[in-house]
Design a protein around this motif. Structure first.
Motif, PDB file in Angstrom:
ATOM      1  N   PRO A 163       0.810  -1.224   0.000  1.00  0.00           N
ATOM      2  CA  PRO A 163       0.000   0.000   0.000  1.00  0.00           C
ATOM      3  C   PRO A 163       0.843   1.274   0.000  1.00  0.00           C
ATOM      4  N   GLU A 164       0.201   2.357  -0.343  1.00  0.00           N
ATOM      5  CA  GLU A 164       0.875   3.654  -0.411  1.00  0.00           C
ATOM      6  C   GLU A 164       1.510   4.013   0.928  1.00  0.00           C
ATOM      7  N   LEU A 165       2.749   4.459   0.862  1.00  0.00           N
ATOM      8  CA  LEU A 165       3.463   4.911   2.054  1.00  0.00           C
ATOM      9  C   LEU A 165       3.112   6.376   2.290  1.00  0.00           C
ATOM     10  N   LYS A 166       2.542   6.658   3.442  1.00  0.00           N
ATOM     11  CA  LYS A 166       2.091   8.031   3.719  1.00  0.00           C
ATOM     12  C   LYS A 166       2.988   8.764   4.708  1.00  0.00           C
ATOM     13  N   THR A 167       3.994   8.083   5.219  1.00  0.00           N
ATOM     14  CA  THR A 167       4.918   8.704   6.162  1.00  0.00           C
ATOM     15  C   THR A 167       6.116   9.283   5.408  1.00  0.00           C
ATOM     16  N   ASP A 168       6.819  10.194   6.042  1.00  0.00           N
ATOM     17  CA  ASP A 168       8.013  10.780   5.439  1.00  0.00           C
ATOM     18  C   ASP A 168       9.235   9.873   5.577  1.00  0.00           C
ATOM     19  N   GLU A 169       9.133   8.840   6.409  1.00  0.00           N
ATOM     20  CA  GLU A 169      10.254   7.929   6.612  1.00  0.00           C
ATOM     21  C   GLU A 169      10.273   6.850   5.537  1.00  0.00           C
ATOM     22  N   ARG A 170      11.449   6.473   5.097  1.00  0.00           N
ATOM     23  CA  ARG A 170      11.629   5.465   4.058  1.00  0.00           C
ATOM     24  C   ARG A 170      11.305   4.067   4.600  1.00  0.00           C
ATOM     25  N   LYS A 171      10.772   3.235   3.722  1.00  0.00           N
ATOM     26  CA  LYS A 171      10.508   1.819   4.015  1.00  0.00           C
ATOM     27  C   LYS A 171      11.345   1.000   3.040  1.00  0.00           C
ATOM     28  N   THR A 172      12.106   0.019   3.558  1.00  0.00           N
ATOM     29  CA  THR A 172      12.933  -0.839   2.706  1.00  0.00           C
ATOM     30  C   THR A 172      12.562  -2.290   2.952  1.00  0.00           C
ATOM     31  N   ILE A 173      12.258  -2.991   1.873  1.00  0.00           N
ATOM     32  CA  ILE A 173      11.975  -4.421   1.961  1.00  0.00           C
ATOM     33  C   ILE A 173      12.928  -5.179   1.046  1.00  0.00           C
ATOM     34  N   ILE A 174      13.127  -6.435   1.377  1.00  0.00           N
ATOM     35  CA  ILE A 174      13.789  -7.361   0.467  1.00  0.00           C
ATOM     36  C   ILE A 174      12.722  -8.375   0.084  1.00  0.00           C
ATOM     37  N   SER A 175      12.478  -8.484  -1.194  1.00  0.00           N
ATOM     38  CA  SER A 175      11.443  -9.395  -1.686  1.00  0.00           C
ATOM     39  C   SER A 175      12.094 -10.569  -2.388  1.00  0.00           C
ATOM     40  N   PHE A 176      11.357 -11.671  -2.466  1.00  0.00           N
ATOM     41  CA  PHE A 176      11.921 -12.882  -3.041  1.00  0.00           C
ATOM     42  C   PHE A 176      10.829 -13.742  -3.662  1.00  0.00           C
ATOM     43  N   ASN A 177      11.252 -14.559  -4.617  1.00  0.00           N
ATOM     44  CA  ASN A 177      10.423 -15.612  -5.202  1.00  0.00           C
ATOM     45  C   ASN A 177      11.214 -16.906  -5.104  1.00  0.00           C
ATOM     46  N   LEU A 178      10.533 -17.977  -4.705  1.00  0.00           N
ATOM     47  CA  LEU A 178      11.213 -19.266  -4.646  1.00  0.00           C
ATOM     48  C   LEU A 178      10.245 -20.391  -4.969  1.00  0.00           C
ATOM     49  N   ASN A 179      10.816 -21.486  -5.399  1.00  0.00           N
ATOM     50  CA  ASN A 179      10.060 -22.721  -5.613  1.00  0.00           C
ATOM     51  C   ASN A 179      10.450 -23.709  -4.530  1.00  0.00           C
ATOM     52  N   VAL A 180       9.482 -24.503  -4.097  1.00  0.00           N
ATOM     53  CA  VAL A 180       9.757 -25.527  -3.099  1.00  0.00           C
ATOM     54  C   VAL A 180      10.059 -26.835  -3.810  1.00  0.00           C
ATOM     55  N   ILE A 181      10.862 -27.678  -3.148  1.00  0.00           N
ATOM     56  CA  ILE A 181      11.313 -28.933  -3.741  1.00  0.00           C
ATOM     57  C   ILE A 181      11.088 -30.055  -2.737  1.00  0.00           C
ATOM     58  N   ASP A 182      10.480 -31.121  -3.173  1.00  0.00           N
ATOM     59  CA  ASP A 182      10.282 -32.342  -2.391  1.00  0.00           C
ATOM     60  C   ASP A 182       9.380 -32.128  -1.176  1.00  0.00           C
ATOM     61  N   ILE A 183       8.387 -32.969  -1.076  1.00  0.00           N
ATOM     62  CA  ILE A 183       7.428 -32.921   0.018  1.00  0.00           C
ATOM     63  C   ILE A 183       7.960 -33.755   1.186  1.00  0.00           C
ATOM     64  N   ASN A 184       8.007 -33.165   2.378  1.00  0.00           N
ATOM     65  CA  ASN A 184       8.459 -33.899   3.564  1.00  0.00           C
ATOM     66  C   ASN A 184       7.457 -34.936   4.024  1.00  0.00           C
ATOM     67  N   HIS A 185       6.196 -34.643   3.884  1.00  0.00           N
ATOM     68  CA  HIS A 185       5.154 -35.494   4.441  1.00  0.00           C
ATOM     69  C   HIS A 185       4.414 -36.308   3.367  1.00  0.00           C
ATOM     70  N   LEU A 186       5.119 -36.708   2.318  1.00  0.00           N
ATOM     71  CA  LEU A 186       4.490 -37.442   1.215  1.00  0.00           C
ATOM     72  C   LEU A 186       3.849 -38.749   1.695  1.00  0.00           C
ATOM     73  N   ASN A 187       4.483 -39.442   2.616  1.00  0.00           N
ATOM     74  CA  ASN A 187       3.879 -40.696   3.114  1.00  0.00           C
ATOM     75  C   ASN A 187       2.537 -40.447   3.785  1.00  0.00           C
ATOM     76  N   ASN A 188       2.387 -39.325   4.488  1.00  0.00           N
ATOM     77  CA  ASN A 188       1.098 -39.000   5.094  1.00  0.00           C
ATOM     78  C   ASN A 188       0.038 -38.747   4.031  1.00  0.00           C
ATOM     79  N   LEU A 189       0.435 -38.137   2.914  1.00  0.00           N
ATOM     80  CA  LEU A 189      -0.526 -37.851   1.847  1.00  0.00           C
ATOM     81  C   LEU A 189      -0.991 -39.123   1.154  1.00  0.00           C
ATOM     82  N   ARG A 190      -0.156 -40.140   1.100  1.00  0.00           N
ATOM     83  CA  ARG A 190      -0.488 -41.379   0.395  1.00  0.00           C
ATOM     84  C   ARG A 190      -1.424 -42.270   1.200  1.00  0.00           C
ATOM     85  N   GLN A 191      -1.571 -42.058   2.478  1.00  0.00           N
ATOM     86  CA  GLN A 191      -2.409 -42.914   3.320  1.00  0.00           C
ATOM     87  C   GLN A 191      -3.885 -42.616   3.137  1.00  0.00           C
TER      88      GLN A 191
END
Length: 191
Positions: A163-191
């Motif tokens: 959203p629009e920044l309405k304050t005079d102070e600066r806002k700094t973010i670090i943004s990211f995109n990632l893909n996940v690899i391998d399901i930890n709980h695959l055995n639970n999903l198969r039951q």
């Protein structure tokens, strides 16, 4: 055509070593003259009536992991990403993009989505009264309760807005995109 509602969620965690990293990271970002762009023309696919206006960012170099600020934070940040994706039930992640955005008064990042599995925000510099990212969950707006040093991660196809920044102070973010690899709980999903 049938429609089945699926519930999404965002997760939030505290960036380890935030207080130790913040000042040096901001200094490295402030020294970056190569990544400065304004407006919304830096990302393809934005509509002409999009309101996005971000004063400083290095999105054009989002895949360059040799930028000085990235080298400074990569060990801590990547450890945090691994912890978060494992909490979600996955084993590993593949980072697809990493960039900073600095908002000044009246800057906004209009509603948009990303193309990877997950996206998120690390609130590196977050002044009091600055607005956090807004998430649209089936036309219900969710606003994570965040403070400086927090990382929020959510499914990348979630419409979201800085959203629009309405304050005079600066806002700094670090943004990211990632893909996940391998399901930890695959055995639970198969039951």
């Amino acid at each position: 055509m049938n429609k089945t509602e699926l519930t999404f969620f965002h997760i939030k965690d505290r960036m380890l070593n935030h207080n130790l990293l913040k000042d040096e990271l901001l200094e490295l970002i402030n020294q970056d003259d190569e990544g400065i762009r304004e407006g919304n023309k830096f990302i393809p696919g934005y509509l002409d009536d999009d309101k996005t206006a971000i004063r400083r960012l290095d999105f054009a170099r989002h895949s360059d992991l040799n930028r000085p600020w990235v080298k400074k934070i990569e060990n801590d940040l990547f450890s945090q990403f691994k912890k978060m994706v494992q909490f979600l039930g996955f084993q590993h992640f593949a980072l697809k993009a990493l960039w900073y955005q600095q908002y000044y008064k009246n800057d906004i990042h209009d509603w948009h989505i990303h193309t990877q599995h997950y996206t998120g925000v690390y609130y590196l510099e977050f002044p009091e009264n600055a607005p956090p990212t807004m998430l649209n969950n089936n036309d219900e707006i969710k606003i994570p309760n965040v403070e400086e040093g927090d990382i929020v991660m959510f499914p990348a196809m979630t419409p979201h807005q800085g959203p629009e920044l309405k304050t005079d102070e600066r806002k700094t973010i670090i943004s990211f995109n990632l893909n996940v690899i391998d399901i930890n709980h695959l055995n639970n999903l198969r039951q």
